[in-house]
Design a protein around this motif. Structure first.
Motif, PDB file in Angstrom:
ATOM      1  N   MET A   1     -46.622  36.643 -36.846  1.00 44.68           N
ATOM      2  CA  MET A   1     -45.568  36.773 -37.848  1.00 44.68           C
ATOM      3  C   MET A   1     -44.487  35.728 -37.591  1.00 44.68           C
ATOM      4  N   THR A   2     -44.055  35.063 -38.654  1.00 39.87           N
ATOM      5  CA  THR A   2     -43.024  34.041 -38.525  1.00 39.87           C
ATOM      6  C   THR A   2     -41.646  34.684 -38.561  1.00 39.87           C
ATOM      7  N   THR A   3     -40.808  34.309 -37.619  1.00 40.96           N
ATOM      8  CA  THR A   3     -39.428  34.795 -37.532  1.00 40.96           C
ATOM      9  C   THR A   3     -38.496  33.602 -37.681  1.00 40.96           C
ATOM     10  N   ARG A   4     -37.332  33.830 -38.280  1.00 38.04           N
ATOM     11  CA  ARG A   4     -36.326  32.770 -38.396  1.00 38.04           C
ATOM     12  C   ARG A   4     -35.130  33.113 -37.530  1.00 38.04           C
ATOM     13  N   ALA A   5     -34.669  32.124 -36.801  1.00 38.85           N
ATOM     14  CA  ALA A   5     -33.528  32.305 -35.902  1.00 38.85           C
ATOM     15  C   ALA A   5     -32.427  31.327 -36.284  1.00 38.85           C
ATOM     16  N   ALA A   6     -31.191  31.801 -36.280  1.00 42.66           N
ATOM     17  CA  ALA A   6     -30.039  30.914 -36.460  1.00 42.66           C
ATOM     18  C   ALA A   6     -29.726  30.292 -35.106  1.00 42.66           C
ATOM     19  N   ALA A   7     -29.834  28.961 -35.025  1.00 43.97           N
ATOM     20  CA  ALA A   7     -29.673  28.279 -33.744  1.00 43.97           C
ATOM     21  C   ALA A   7     -29.133  26.877 -33.976  1.00 43.97           C
ATOM     22  N   ASN A   8     -28.086  26.520 -33.275  1.00 47.73           N
ATOM     23  CA  ASN A   8     -27.501  25.181 -33.345  1.00 47.73           C
ATOM     24  C   ASN A   8     -27.111  24.797 -34.771  1.00 47.73           C
ATOM     25  N   GLY A   9     -26.673  25.782 -35.538  1.00 46.20           N
ATOM     26  CA  GLY A   9     -26.193  25.528 -36.889  1.00 46.20           C
ATOM     27  C   GLY A   9     -27.272  25.410 -37.941  1.00 46.20           C
ATOM     28  N   ILE A  10     -28.534  25.633 -37.579  1.00 46.06           N
ATOM     29  CA  ILE A  10     -29.631  25.595 -38.540  1.00 46.06           C
ATOM     30  C   ILE A  10     -30.489  26.847 -38.357  1.00 46.06           C
ATOM     31  N   ASP A  11     -31.480  27.007 -39.236  1.00 42.78           N
ATOM     32  CA  ASP A  11     -32.476  28.058 -39.077  1.00 42.78           C
ATOM     33  C   ASP A  11     -33.754  27.458 -38.519  1.00 42.78           C
ATOM     34  N   ILE A  12     -34.321  28.105 -37.521  1.00 43.61           N
ATOM     35  CA  ILE A  12     -35.555  27.641 -36.889  1.00 43.61           C
ATOM     36  C   ILE A  12     -36.611  28.731 -37.037  1.00 43.61           C
ATOM     37  N   ALA A  13     -37.761  28.365 -37.606  1.00 44.03           N
ATOM     38  CA  ALA A  13     -38.876  29.295 -37.762  1.00 44.03           C
ATOM     39  C   ALA A  13     -39.770  29.224 -36.523  1.00 44.03           C
ATOM     40  N   TYR A  14     -40.168  30.401 -36.025  1.00 48.27           N
ATOM     41  CA  TYR A  14     -41.012  30.413 -34.828  1.00 48.27           C
ATOM     42  C   TYR A  14     -41.981  31.579 -34.852  1.00 48.27           C
ATOM     43  N   GLU A  15     -43.009  31.495 -34.028  1.00 46.83           N
ATOM     44  CA  GLU A  15     -44.000  32.544 -33.845  1.00 46.83           C
ATOM     45  C   GLU A  15     -44.313  32.666 -32.360  1.00 46.83           C
ATOM     46  N   SER A  16     -44.737  33.840 -31.935  1.00 44.49           N
ATOM     47  CA  SER A  16     -45.008  34.049 -30.514  1.00 44.49           C
ATOM     48  C   SER A  16     -46.379  34.671 -30.291  1.00 44.49           C
ATOM     49  N   PHE A  17     -46.911  34.442 -29.094  1.00 43.00           N
ATOM     50  CA  PHE A  17     -48.208  34.960 -28.673  1.00 43.00           C
ATOM     51  C   PHE A  17     -48.067  35.476 -27.251  1.00 43.00           C
ATOM     52  N   GLY A  18     -48.800  36.542 -26.938  1.00 35.61           N
ATOM     53  CA  GLY A  18     -48.819  37.050 -25.571  1.00 35.61           C
ATOM     54  C   GLY A  18     -47.712  38.042 -25.294  1.00 35.61           C
ATOM     55  N   SER A  19     -47.709  38.529 -24.066  1.00 33.77           N
ATOM     56  CA  SER A  19     -46.751  39.544 -23.651  1.00 33.77           C
ATOM     57  C   SER A  19     -45.375  38.945 -23.405  1.00 33.77           C
ATOM     58  N   PRO A  20     -44.312  39.621 -23.863  1.00 32.46           N
ATOM     59  CA  PRO A  20     -42.953  39.156 -23.554  1.00 32.46           C
ATOM     60  C   PRO A  20     -42.664  39.113 -22.058  1.00 32.46           C
ATOM     61  N   ASP A  21     -43.502  39.769 -21.274  1.00 30.50           N
ATOM     62  CA  ASP A  21     -43.335  39.740 -19.817  1.00 30.50           C
ATOM     63  C   ASP A  21     -44.000  38.512 -19.183  1.00 30.50           C
ATOM     64  N   GLY A  22     -44.698  37.719 -19.989  1.00 26.59           N
ATOM     65  CA  GLY A  22     -45.390  36.565 -19.460  1.00 26.59           C
ATOM     66  C   GLY A  22     -44.442  35.414 -19.147  1.00 26.59           C
ATOM     67  N   ARG A  23     -44.985  34.378 -18.530  1.00 24.25           N
ATOM     68  CA  ARG A  23     -44.196  33.189 -18.235  1.00 24.25           C
ATOM     69  C   ARG A  23     -43.808  32.509 -19.546  1.00 24.25           C
ATOM     70  N   PRO A  24     -42.530  32.243 -19.779  1.00 26.01           N
ATOM     71  CA  PRO A  24     -42.102  31.673 -21.056  1.00 26.01           C
ATOM     72  C   PRO A  24     -42.607  30.242 -21.225  1.00 26.01           C
ATOM     73  N   LEU A  25     -43.310  29.996 -22.323  1.00 25.15           N
ATOM     74  CA  LEU A  25     -43.903  28.688 -22.591  1.00 25.15           C
ATOM     75  C   LEU A  25     -43.555  28.271 -24.016  1.00 25.15           C
ATOM     76  N   LEU A  26     -42.827  27.199 -24.136  1.00 20.57           N
ATOM     77  CA  LEU A  26     -42.348  26.721 -25.426  1.00 20.57           C
ATOM     78  C   LEU A  26     -43.130  25.477 -25.839  1.00 20.57           C
ATOM     79  N   LEU A  27     -43.701  25.502 -27.044  1.00 19.40           N
ATOM     80  CA  LEU A  27     -44.512  24.405 -27.559  1.00 19.40           C
ATOM     81  C   LEU A  27     -43.750  23.649 -28.634  1.00 19.40           C
ATOM     82  N   MET A  94     -34.033  28.831 -27.398  1.00 25.63           N
ATOM     83  CA  MET A  94     -34.239  29.553 -26.152  1.00 25.63           C
ATOM     84  C   MET A  94     -33.147  30.603 -25.949  1.00 25.63           C
ATOM     85  N   ASP A  95     -31.928  30.286 -26.362  1.00 30.39           N
ATOM     86  CA  ASP A  95     -30.845  31.275 -26.289  1.00 30.39           C
ATOM     87  C   ASP A  95     -31.192  32.503 -27.124  1.00 30.39           C
ATOM     88  N   VAL A  96     -31.682  32.276 -28.336  1.00 39.72           N
ATOM     89  CA  VAL A  96     -32.052  33.379 -29.225  1.00 39.72           C
ATOM     90  C   VAL A  96     -33.184  34.206 -28.617  1.00 39.72           C
TER      91      VAL A  96
END
Length: 281
Positions: A1-27, A94-96
């Motif tokens: 599912m695509t989520t939108r985050a307000a970040a740095n004065g813009i909106d950023i669309a993102y999606e995630s995979f895996g457990s929130p307890d996993g090692r954070p990996l940003l692509l 990443m803050d969001v």
């Protein structure tokens, strides 16, 4: 599912995979590319190795904020933003996400953004993986054929976009691996339906060209770094990967024969193994 985050004065669309307890990996994806270019299958393989994977649309791509009011940058004019701003977008996302720091993987322009993030926000980067990228646009200029693709007139209709995608990837893709035209057209159609903004790609390209060379600044990067590059890449030749690895103290370079400027499915297990080795050390 695509989520939108307000970040740095813009909106950023993102999606995630895996457990929130996993090692954070940003692509971080490349020029004009959307988060879907990080194939779900590859994201799932990374998640299976214990990563909490997030893929996102850069500004001027996909469902994130577009700077339509700036149009196509005139030659020689100052662009509306630089790679610094894309790196700041990434830190704000990443803050969001509630991530004080993350393992960061960037491909092509995304590798440039990841490098810039490590320079501007060193405490936010646990490890850095730079894929088919370069410290600066003049370090590894494209071949004549690849440059013609990069600077060519964008297609306008959906059908033309699909045909252009086949031409593009047959020119800059991996000669050592089979070209799957059906898959290329399917991805191009999905991207077109999600968002079609050639002017946004032009603004990103202007940001790359105006951001200069990072070679000297990359000497400040202290995090464990992996550089992956195709030996047959015509858009950012392998010299770009070698220069990146040489600029970052202790960086490890891995090159792949027959790989061009894409991420061949056949190499996904190798990519995942290398990234996992880095993030789990």
């Amino acid at each position: 599912m695509t989520t939108r985050a307000a970040a740095n004065g813009i909106d950023i669309a993102y999606e995630s995979f895996g457990s929130p307890d996993g090692r954070p990996l940003l692509l971080i994806m490349g020029l004009g590319a959307q988060l879907i270019q990080w194939d779900e299958g590859l994201c799932e393989l990374l998640a299976e190795q214990g990563h909490h994977v997030v893929r996102f649309d850069n500004r001027d791509a996909g469902l994130s904020t577009h700077f339509h009011e700036h149009g196509v940058p005139a030659r020689g004019a100052a662009p509306p933003y630089l790679l610094d701003d894309l790196a700041d977008d990434t830190a704000a996302l990443m803050d969001v996400l509630g991530w004080p720091a993350a393992h960061v993987v960037g491909a092509s322009m995304g590798g440039m953004v990841a490098q810039t993030l490590a320079i501007r926000h060193p405490a936010r980067v646990l490890t850095l993986t730079s894929v088919m990228s370069t410290p600066g646009p003049s370090v590894a200029p494209p071949t004549q054929a690849a440059a013609a693709i990069l600077m060519g007139r964008p297609a306008e209709s959906r059908e033309a976009v699909l045909e252009q995608a086949v031409l593009t990837w047959s020119t800059i893709g991996s000669p050592g691996y089979e070209l799957d035209q059906d898959r290329i057209k399917a991805m191009a159609g999905l991207a077109y339906d999600r968002c079609f903004d050639p002017a946004g790609t032009a603004r990103q390209l202007a940001a790359i060209m105006a951001s200069g060379d990072r070679t000297e600044l990359l000497g400040q990067v202290k995090v464990p770094t992996l550089v992956l590059h195709g030996e047959a890449d015509p858009l950012i030749p392998v010299v770009g990967g070698r220069a990146t690895a040489a600029a970052i103290p202790g960086a490890r370079l891995v090159t792949y024969p027959g790989m061009g400027h894409d991420l061949p499915r056949e190499l996904w297990p190798a990519f995942v193994a290398e990234i996992t080795k880095l993030t789990s050390a």
